[in-house]
Design a protein around this motif. Structure first.
Motif, short mmCIF file in Angstrom:
data_model
loop_
_atom_site.label_atom_id
_atom_site.label_comp_id
_atom_site.label_asym_id
_atom_site.label_seq_id
_atom_site.Cartn_x
_atom_site.Cartn_y
_atom_site.Cartn_z
N ILE A 79 0.88 -1.16 0.00
CA ILE A 79 0.00 0.00 0.00
C ILE A 79 0.92 1.21 0.00
O ILE A 79 1.91 1.25 0.74
N THR A 80 0.64 2.17 -0.83
CA THR A 80 1.52 3.33 -1.00
C THR A 80 1.76 4.05 0.31
O THR A 80 0.83 4.32 1.06
N GLY A 81 3.05 4.31 0.59
CA GLY A 81 3.43 5.09 1.76
C GLY A 81 4.00 4.24 2.88
O GLY A 81 3.81 3.03 2.92
N ARG A 82 4.71 4.93 3.73
CA ARG A 82 5.30 4.32 4.93
C ARG A 82 4.87 5.12 6.13
O ARG A 82 4.66 6.33 6.05
N LEU A 83 4.80 4.45 7.26
CA LEU A 83 4.55 5.12 8.52
C LEU A 83 5.86 5.12 9.28
O LEU A 83 6.40 4.06 9.60
N LEU A 84 6.42 6.30 9.53
CA LEU A 84 7.68 6.41 10.26
C LEU A 84 7.42 6.51 11.75
O LEU A 84 6.49 7.18 12.19
N ALA A 85 8.27 5.85 12.52
CA ALA A 85 8.13 5.87 13.98
C ALA A 85 8.21 7.29 14.51
O ALA A 85 7.51 7.64 15.46
N THR A 86 9.03 8.12 13.90
CA THR A 86 9.20 9.49 14.38
C THR A 86 7.94 10.33 14.20
O THR A 86 7.75 11.31 14.90
N GLU A 87 7.07 9.92 13.30
CA GLU A 87 5.82 10.65 13.09
C GLU A 87 4.84 10.42 14.24
O GLU A 87 3.92 11.19 14.43
N LEU A 88 5.03 9.34 14.97
CA LEU A 88 4.11 9.00 16.05
C LEU A 88 4.62 9.46 17.40
O LEU A 88 3.89 9.43 18.38
N ALA A 89 5.89 9.85 17.49
CA ALA A 89 6.48 10.24 18.77
C ALA A 89 6.03 11.60 19.20
O ALA A 89 5.55 12.40 18.52
#
Length: 89
Positions: A79-89
């Motif tokens: 699925i297009t895109g990545r979820l970065l851990a830094t975006e959730l911090a």
């Protein structure tokens, strides 16, 4: 009214928490599509989790490329895109 439970579930505790990014992959040939989660850390150690099996690790690799090829061999699509851990911090 729906309340939100702030405690983590046992399934969430099985997933490693030192990941750098995650990707969602689907098998679009199934109905509904089957979903797998690919999590990789900063050293490209990757694990593929199956949410339908209680987030059991079904594949581990020491490189993103190997994990990606494993998914592609089984005809999964990202699925297009990545979820970065830094975006959730």
């Amino acid at each position: 009214m729906q309340t939100t439970n702030t405690m983590s579930s046992p399934e969430q505790n099985l997933v490693k928490n030192d990941w750098e990014f995650t990707e969602v992959w689907i098998d679009p040939m199934l109905s509904p599509p089957y979903i797998l989660l690919l999590l990789c850390d900063s050293e490209e150690n990757c694990q593929i989790y199956d949410p339908a099996q209680g987030y059991k690790v079904i594949f581990s690799s020491q490189s993103y490329e190997t994990a990606k090829l494993w998914l592609l061999e089984d005809e999964y699509e990202p699925i297009t895109g990545r979820l970065l851990a830094t975006e959730l911090a």
